[in-house]
Design a protein around this motif. Sequence first.
Motif, PDB file in Angstrom:
ATOM      1  N   TYR A 118     -91.451-116.884  49.435  1.00 35.06           N
ATOM      2  CA  TYR A 118     -91.243-115.613  48.754  1.00 35.06           C
ATOM      3  C   TYR A 118     -90.742-115.937  47.352  1.00 35.06           C
ATOM      4  CZ  TYR A 118     -92.141-113.694  53.251  1.00 35.06           C
ATOM      5  OH  TYR A 118     -92.760-113.380  54.425  1.00 35.06           O
ATOM      6  N   VAL A 119     -91.550-115.573  46.354  1.00 41.02           N
ATOM      7  CA  VAL A 119     -91.300-115.977  44.976  1.00 41.02           C
ATOM      8  C   VAL A 119     -90.807-114.777  44.163  1.00 41.02           C
ATOM      9  CG1 VAL A 119     -92.275-117.044  42.913  1.00 41.02           C
ATOM     10  CG2 VAL A 119     -93.157-117.682  45.191  1.00 41.02           C
ATOM     11  N   PHE A 120     -89.540-114.831  43.776  1.00 42.51           N
ATOM     12  CA  PHE A 120     -88.977-113.860  42.842  1.00 42.51           C
ATOM     13  C   PHE A 120     -89.269-114.369  41.439  1.00 42.51           C
ATOM     14  CE2 PHE A 120     -86.456-113.265  46.654  1.00 42.51           C
ATOM     15  CZ  PHE A 120     -86.271-111.895  46.717  1.00 42.51           C
ATOM     16  N   THR A 121     -89.778-113.499  40.577  1.00 38.14           N
ATOM     17  CA  THR A 121     -90.091-113.886  39.202  1.00 38.14           C
ATOM     18  C   THR A 121     -89.558-112.827  38.259  1.00 38.14           C
ATOM     19  OG1 THR A 121     -92.135-114.960  39.936  1.00 38.14           O
ATOM     20  CG2 THR A 121     -91.941-114.496  37.585  1.00 38.14           C
ATOM     21  N   VAL A 122     -88.923-113.270  37.187  1.00 39.07           N
ATOM     22  CA  VAL A 122     -88.594-112.378  36.080  1.00 39.07           C
ATOM     23  C   VAL A 122     -89.427-112.860  34.898  1.00 39.07           C
ATOM     24  CG1 VAL A 122     -86.545-113.719  35.375  1.00 39.07           C
ATOM     25  CG2 VAL A 122     -86.793-111.330  34.649  1.00 39.07           C
ATOM     26  N   THR A 123     -90.095-111.912  34.242  1.00 38.41           N
ATOM     27  CA  THR A 123     -90.957-112.244  33.111  1.00 38.41           C
ATOM     28  C   THR A 123     -90.475-111.482  31.889  1.00 38.41           C
ATOM     29  OG1 THR A 123     -92.829-112.606  34.589  1.00 38.41           O
ATOM     30  CG2 THR A 123     -93.325-112.298  32.261  1.00 38.41           C
ATOM     31  N   ALA A 124     -90.276-112.206  30.800  1.00 42.04           N
ATOM     32  CA  ALA A 124     -89.918-111.617  29.516  1.00 42.04           C
ATOM     33  C   ALA A 124     -91.207-111.223  28.799  1.00 42.04           C
ATOM     34  CB  ALA A 124     -89.134-112.630  28.679  1.00 42.04           C
ATOM     35  N   LEU A 125     -91.222-109.989  28.272  1.00 34.72           N
ATOM     36  CA  LEU A 125     -92.418-109.460  27.618  1.00 34.72           C
ATOM     37  C   LEU A 125     -92.176-109.172  26.142  1.00 34.72           C
ATOM     38  CD1 LEU A 125     -93.497-106.865  30.344  1.00 34.72           C
ATOM     39  CD2 LEU A 125     -94.189-109.259  30.122  1.00 34.72           C
ATOM     40  N   ASP A 126     -93.275-109.126  25.388  1.00 37.05           N
ATOM     41  CA  ASP A 126     -93.203-108.853  23.951  1.00 37.05           C
ATOM     42  C   ASP A 126     -93.407-107.365  23.630  1.00 37.05           C
ATOM     43  OD1 ASP A 126     -95.921-108.509  24.355  1.00 37.05           O
ATOM     44  OD2 ASP A 126     -96.546-110.061  22.947  1.00 37.05           O
ATOM     45  N   VAL A 127     -93.394-106.510  24.645  1.00 35.02           N
ATOM     46  CA  VAL A 127     -93.519-105.061  24.460  1.00 35.02           C
ATOM     47  C   VAL A 127     -92.367-104.366  25.186  1.00 35.02           C
ATOM     48  CG1 VAL A 127     -96.028-105.028  24.131  1.00 35.02           C
ATOM     49  CG2 VAL A 127     -95.085-104.848  26.441  1.00 35.02           C
ATOM     50  N   PRO A 128     -91.908-103.211  24.676  1.00 37.59           N
ATOM     51  CA  PRO A 128     -90.790-102.532  25.325  1.00 37.59           C
ATOM     52  C   PRO A 128     -91.182-101.823  26.619  1.00 37.59           C
ATOM     53  CG  PRO A 128     -91.430-101.354  23.340  1.00 37.59           C
ATOM     54  CD  PRO A 128     -92.253-102.602  23.383  1.00 37.59           C
ATOM     55  N   LEU A 129     -92.433-101.385  26.727  1.00 42.23           N
ATOM     56  CA  LEU A 129     -92.880-100.644  27.908  1.00 42.23           C
ATOM     57  C   LEU A 129     -94.300-101.036  28.281  1.00 42.23           C
ATOM     58  CD1 LEU A 129     -91.716 -97.027  26.952  1.00 42.23           C
ATOM     59  CD2 LEU A 129     -90.607 -98.558  28.585  1.00 42.23           C
ATOM     60  N   LEU A 130     -94.553-101.112  29.574  1.00 43.82           N
ATOM     61  CA  LEU A 130     -95.913-101.228  30.072  1.00 43.82           C
ATOM     62  C   LEU A 130     -96.383 -99.823  30.433  1.00 43.82           C
ATOM     63  CD1 LEU A 130     -95.710-104.329  32.438  1.00 43.82           C
ATOM     64  CD2 LEU A 130     -96.551-104.234  30.082  1.00 43.82           C
ATOM     65  N   ASP A 131     -97.639 -99.526  30.201  1.00 43.58           N
ATOM     66  CA  ASP A 131     -98.196 -98.214  30.493  1.00 43.58           C
ATOM     67  C   ASP A 131     -98.584 -98.155  31.969  1.00 43.58           C
ATOM     68  OD1 ASP A 131     -99.227 -95.674  30.278  1.00 43.58           O
ATOM     69  OD2 ASP A 131    -101.107 -96.311  29.329  1.00 43.58           O
ATOM     70  N   VAL A 132     -97.551 -97.994  32.826  1.00 43.64           N
ATOM     71  CA  VAL A 132     -97.758 -97.949  34.267  1.00 43.64           C
ATOM     72  C   VAL A 132     -96.993 -96.767  34.856  1.00 43.64           C
ATOM     73  CG1 VAL A 132     -98.173-100.423  34.511  1.00 43.64           C
ATOM     74  CG2 VAL A 132     -95.835 -99.555  34.705  1.00 43.64           C
ATOM     75  N   THR A 133     -97.376 -96.392  36.076  1.00 45.19           N
ATOM     76  CA  THR A 133     -96.701 -95.323  36.810  1.00 45.19           C
ATOM     77  C   THR A 133     -96.315 -95.864  38.184  1.00 45.19           C
ATOM     78  OG1 THR A 133     -98.668 -94.443  37.920  1.00 45.19           O
ATOM     79  CG2 THR A 133     -98.207 -93.625  35.681  1.00 45.19           C
ATOM     80  N   VAL A 134     -95.619 -95.073  38.969  1.00 47.29           N
ATOM     81  CA  VAL A 134     -95.248 -95.493  40.317  1.00 47.29           C
ATOM     82  C   VAL A 134     -96.471 -95.757  41.180  1.00 47.29           C
ATOM     83  CG1 VAL A 134     -92.992 -94.357  40.285  1.00 47.29           C
ATOM     84  CG2 VAL A 134     -94.972 -93.115  41.168  1.00 47.29           C
ATOM     85  N   ASP A 135     -97.613 -95.166  40.837  1.00 40.41           N
ATOM     86  CA  ASP A 135     -98.844 -95.354  41.597  1.00 40.41           C
ATOM     87  C   ASP A 135     -99.688 -96.529  41.098  1.00 40.41           C
ATOM     88  OD1 ASP A 135     -98.439 -93.227  43.396  1.00 40.41           O
ATOM     89  OD2 ASP A 135     -99.110 -91.795  41.886  1.00 40.41           O
TER      90      ASP A 135
END
Length: 166
Positions: A118-135
């Motif tokens: 079971y791999v826990f990963t934290v990823t640092a991104l170059d954008v403040p928000l991803l365009d995603v929803t709960v679905d």
Amino acid sequence: MVFTLTSPAFGNGAVMPQAQVYSGMGQTGGNLSPPLQWEGAPAETKSFVVTLYDPDAPTGSGWWHWVVANIPADVTSLVEGAGSGQGGLPEGALEVRTDFGVPGYGGAAPPPGHMHRYVFTVTALDVPLLDVTVDSSPALVGFMVHHHRLASARLTVIYGSGAKTS
């Protein structure tokens, strides 16, 4: 500084504690998301994504157990239970649908007789928000993460038949 991910609940390579194991599908765990801490993210980080993935699931594509997007760049930890409906997710953070079919943390649940990673990963991104929803699917989040990744840190635990649980 090296980008690292740790948990006071377990170390890298340890057996997943029963508190973090799924409650259902033959498992009797607490289904409690673990406390996680990270440090050393790149200075240009604008947000984080935290995931839990089982590459050993017998699906041909693994199993996504937890996906949290849009964690603000000034956040460096998640409290125990944050993904289990107990509060504590940072303002603006968003859990998307997992392979269990719903958003939120779903702990280890391997088939009988099998040990899984079971791999826990934290990823640092170059954008403040991803365009995603709960679905949104974990694959969509992964696609976006791939294109905005600055750095990642991982913590892997095991669980399944033959593993001693705490």
